[in-house]
Design a protein around this motif. Sequence first.
Motif, PDB file in Angstrom:
ATOM      1  N   ALA A  67       1.745 -13.438 -12.670  1.00  0.00           N
ATOM      2  CA  ALA A  67       1.496 -14.627 -13.478  1.00  0.00           C
ATOM      3  C   ALA A  67       2.807 -15.384 -13.660  1.00  0.00           C
ATOM      4  N   PRO A  68       2.730 -16.708 -13.865  1.00  0.00           N
ATOM      5  CA  PRO A  68       3.961 -17.476 -14.099  1.00  0.00           C
ATOM      6  C   PRO A  68       4.509 -17.198 -15.488  1.00  0.00           C
ATOM      7  N   ASP A  69       5.814 -17.377 -15.649  1.00  0.00           N
ATOM      8  CA  ASP A  69       6.422 -17.097 -16.943  1.00  0.00           C
ATOM      9  C   ASP A  69       6.523 -18.339 -17.825  1.00  0.00           C
ATOM     10  N   ASP A  70       6.065 -19.493 -17.350  1.00  0.00           N
ATOM     11  CA  ASP A  70       6.147 -20.722 -18.129  1.00  0.00           C
ATOM     12  C   ASP A  70       4.971 -21.618 -17.746  1.00  0.00           C
ATOM     13  N   VAL A  71       3.821 -21.398 -18.396  1.00  0.00           N
ATOM     14  CA  VAL A  71       2.606 -22.123 -18.037  1.00  0.00           C
ATOM     15  C   VAL A  71       2.778 -23.624 -18.242  1.00  0.00           C
ATOM     16  N   TYR A  72       3.269 -24.010 -19.403  1.00  0.00           N
ATOM     17  CA  TYR A  72       3.343 -25.441 -19.712  1.00  0.00           C
ATOM     18  C   TYR A  72       4.502 -26.127 -18.995  1.00  0.00           C
ATOM     19  N   GLY A  73       5.542 -25.393 -18.665  1.00  0.00           N
ATOM     20  CA  GLY A  73       6.600 -25.965 -17.848  1.00  0.00           C
ATOM     21  C   GLY A  73       6.091 -26.332 -16.469  1.00  0.00           C
ATOM     22  N   GLY A  74       5.227 -25.489 -15.906  1.00  0.00           N
ATOM     23  CA  GLY A  74       4.631 -25.785 -14.614  1.00  0.00           C
ATOM     24  C   GLY A  74       3.724 -26.999 -14.677  1.00  0.00           C
ATOM     25  N   PHE A  75       2.958 -27.130 -15.766  1.00  0.00           N
ATOM     26  CA  PHE A  75       2.076 -28.294 -15.887  1.00  0.00           C
ATOM     27  C   PHE A  75       2.882 -29.586 -15.991  1.00  0.00           C
ATOM     28  N   ALA A  76       4.006 -29.525 -16.679  1.00  0.00           N
ATOM     29  CA  ALA A  76       4.875 -30.695 -16.755  1.00  0.00           C
ATOM     30  C   ALA A  76       5.375 -31.083 -15.363  1.00  0.00           C
ATOM     31  N   PRO A 131       9.275 -16.599 -12.456  1.00  0.00           N
ATOM     32  CA  PRO A 131       9.558 -18.028 -12.632  1.00  0.00           C
ATOM     33  C   PRO A 131       8.890 -18.844 -11.525  1.00  0.00           C
ATOM     34  N   TRP A 132       8.753 -20.146 -11.763  1.00  0.00           N
ATOM     35  CA  TRP A 132       8.032 -20.991 -10.832  1.00  0.00           C
ATOM     36  C   TRP A 132       8.740 -21.129  -9.480  1.00  0.00           C
ATOM     37  N   ASP A 133      10.034 -20.912  -9.420  1.00  0.00           N
ATOM     38  CA  ASP A 133      10.715 -21.051  -8.126  1.00  0.00           C
ATOM     39  C   ASP A 133      10.425 -19.878  -7.192  1.00  0.00           C
ATOM     40  N   THR A 134       9.848 -18.776  -7.718  1.00  0.00           N
ATOM     41  CA  THR A 134       9.489 -17.636  -6.871  1.00  0.00           C
ATOM     42  C   THR A 134       8.016 -17.235  -6.986  1.00  0.00           C
ATOM     43  N   TYR A 135       7.376 -17.546  -8.098  1.00  0.00           N
ATOM     44  CA  TYR A 135       6.003 -17.082  -8.340  1.00  0.00           C
ATOM     45  C   TYR A 135       5.009 -17.508  -7.265  1.00  0.00           C
ATOM     46  N   PRO A 136       4.924 -18.792  -6.897  1.00  0.00           N
ATOM     47  CA  PRO A 136       3.894 -19.178  -5.915  1.00  0.00           C
ATOM     48  C   PRO A 136       4.027 -18.429  -4.591  1.00  0.00           C
ATOM     49  N   ARG A 137       5.246 -18.309  -4.078  1.00  0.00           N
ATOM     50  CA  ARG A 137       5.428 -17.648  -2.784  1.00  0.00           C
ATOM     51  C   ARG A 137       5.124 -16.152  -2.884  1.00  0.00           C
ATOM     52  N   GLU A 138       5.624 -15.500  -3.937  1.00  0.00           N
ATOM     53  CA  GLU A 138       5.393 -14.062  -4.076  1.00  0.00           C
ATOM     54  C   GLU A 138       3.910 -13.765  -4.239  1.00  0.00           C
ATOM     55  N   ALA A 139       3.218 -14.582  -5.016  1.00  0.00           N
ATOM     56  CA  ALA A 139       1.785 -14.365  -5.217  1.00  0.00           C
ATOM     57  C   ALA A 139       1.015 -14.602  -3.927  1.00  0.00           C
ATOM     58  N   ALA A 140       1.352 -15.674  -3.205  1.00  0.00           N
ATOM     59  CA  ALA A 140       0.662 -15.965  -1.952  1.00  0.00           C
ATOM     60  C   ALA A 140       0.914 -14.871  -0.915  1.00  0.00           C
ATOM     61  N   LEU A 141       2.137 -14.367  -0.842  1.00  0.00           N
ATOM     62  CA  LEU A 141       2.444 -13.284   0.099  1.00  0.00           C
ATOM     63  C   LEU A 141       1.670 -12.018  -0.233  1.00  0.00           C
ATOM     64  N   ALA A 142       1.600 -11.687  -1.526  1.00  0.00           N
ATOM     65  CA  ALA A 142       0.873 -10.482  -1.934  1.00  0.00           C
ATOM     66  C   ALA A 142      -0.605 -10.586  -1.562  1.00  0.00           C
ATOM     67  N   ARG A 143      -1.183 -11.764  -1.728  1.00  0.00           N
ATOM     68  CA  ARG A 143      -2.585 -11.953  -1.354  1.00  0.00           C
ATOM     69  C   ARG A 143      -2.759 -11.862   0.161  1.00  0.00           C
ATOM     70  N   LEU A 144      -1.813 -12.422   0.907  1.00  0.00           N
ATOM     71  CA  LEU A 144      -1.871 -12.335   2.361  1.00  0.00           C
ATOM     72  C   LEU A 144      -1.856 -10.884   2.826  1.00  0.00           C
ATOM     73  N   LYS A 145      -0.986 -10.073   2.232  1.00  0.00           N
ATOM     74  CA  LYS A 145      -0.865  -8.676   2.649  1.00  0.00           C
ATOM     75  C   LYS A 145      -2.156  -7.903   2.396  1.00  0.00           C
ATOM     76  N   ILE A 146      -2.804  -8.172   1.273  1.00  0.00           N
ATOM     77  CA  ILE A 146      -4.066  -7.497   0.975  1.00  0.00           C
ATOM     78  C   ILE A 146      -5.129  -7.877   2.004  1.00  0.00           C
ATOM     79  N   ASP A 147      -5.239  -9.186   2.303  1.00  0.00           N
ATOM     80  CA  ASP A 147      -6.240  -9.641   3.266  1.00  0.00           C
ATOM     81  C   ASP A 147      -5.928  -9.124   4.675  1.00  0.00           C
ATOM     82  N   ALA A 148      -4.641  -9.127   5.041  1.00  0.00           N
ATOM     83  CA  ALA A 148      -4.262  -8.656   6.375  1.00  0.00           C
ATOM     84  C   ALA A 148      -4.574  -7.174   6.547  1.00  0.00           C
TER      85      ALA A 148
END
Length: 588
Positions: free
Chosen positions: A258-267, A345-362
């Motif tokens: 999960a991201p560590d700053d929900v409202y910062g990301g929305f901004a 943090p948002w500078d790493t969360y999207p990539r790490e989450a997407a990679l983890a999902r890719l590994k599960i599907d692969a």
Amino acid sequence: MRIGVVKVVFLVVGFYALATLIFLLLAFGGGFLLAGIDNVPLFVLAGLGMGLLFGAGIAALLPIRPVPFVPKGVPLYRDDAPELWATLTELAETIGTRPPDQVWLTAGPGASVVEEARLFGLKPGRRFLSIGLPTLQALTRAQARAVLAHEFAHYGQLDGRTSVIGYRSHVAVARMLDRFPRSTLNPLSWLFRGYARLFVLTQRAASRRREFEADQVMGRIAGRAAAQSALRLQPRLGGEWTRYLGVHVALGAEVEMAPDDVYGGFAGMLDARREWLATAADPIRLPSRWDTHPPMTERLWALETAPGESDMDERPAVGLLADPVRSAARLEEASFDFGERRRLPWDTYPREAALARLKIDAEAAYRAIARASGQPGGSLETLLTLPGADVPEDGLMAAVVLAALDAGTMRFVHRWDDEPDFVLADGSFLDFDLIEDLLIGGPEHAVRARAALAGLGIDPAAANGGTERLSPGEAPVIGGLANVRFDDRHGHLVITERGLIFSPVPGAESEPGKEALLALMAQAPFAVAARADAVWLPYEEFSHVEKQRDIPIKATVTLYNGDEHRIHAVYTGYVHEKSHETILRVLR
């Protein structure tokens, strides 16, 4: 008091007067009926029927009781938002009403006012203002002043007082109608449904008039430009918030991140999409007499007569809070429950989450290749020799993307104005023809697939995995059946999103097994699967399911390795909630 409010209050009182009158008539009629019954069993049966009828009526009328309003979010005291409170005080004096007693910052977009009034809104009470942090993040101070002026106009119209009693009455009417289905020959149903229709239509018409009047107050105080721009932005903001939660925040939900700053990301997303929000076309929708708000185009045209405002405050409205970062942190803690998820943090969360999902599907794709080949693991090289193998399409795409990432020919791109994704070096997406060639197989398709993989720098033999069996992990538990016969053993069946877990119970059957099953369902699935003699059956290993009976379920599950398992539920076993429908779905 305004005529519109009088009509709504009159109909509320009329509904309860009608209900009371009908129940009194039923009481007297029922009394005479019971008095003339000499047969004791018939007398008891008729008495129970009258009691159930009165119980249904009383249950429907309960919402009219004065229940305290419970605000959501976090409170904004004067020290938390001195400029916001100053604006509220100034607006209250301008409109000629009193300011709210409490202000609450809420998780989602929007603004609303409520007053805890009594005697159908005749006696004043505590006033509450709720405003969403996403709204403050999206609006300028001039636009926020317009939105607040609109809400304060509802205070001046007594809408805040009548909103709670109106809502409770609406709930009461709905509960009453639940007792009288639409397709019935009961005259009481016709009477109550006809009155409910009149009540709702009158309430909605009054609501639309109040919105028009509040818009005029908003335009007079904030000016035409601020009022119209704020009005246009409100419906779009709700869609943006929903999109943000689904596309960006939920990216790691399935992989315990999960991201560590929900409202910062929305901004950040608002900054990237602000131009689109300001220029997007207004949706065109046909008006309906059931609408609570007038059509947007009519509201905007009505504001054309509002005075212009030469000096608009374009500073962000979130600056009305003394410490926006601290307020956002408080609200996030109160509104979002991320449990034990890993916060990034948002500078790493999207990539790490997407990679983890890719590994599960692969891994799911590689396990499918291994099952088809009979080998302990799978690879793209093996798949090229298995024409028409049953491999999940999404998993195969994930396997290719991961291999291309390792080769350096693909990269991850996270953009707030678009969905995050993996792209090639030139920014284009992976050609799906490659996935089709891998799935179809055959000499011609294999040649094209090898050429495409080589172009991506992928060695098919090196792209491998699937050596470990799928684990239940902490997959969500979606159901359970107690006292199930599994093969020749007795026990309980836990249904998860990844597979079935059978946990044997020593000794004879316990009726109905509810407590034991609920205890199993409360545990993490991996812990249940690790119990002595437990059996874990991932859905992906099901080769064939033969159902001999649906109620209660009786089926034979055949796995890809040839093993068979018989699942036989019993009539006396406990079925958790809608688990019967769930087991039929997973064993389709």
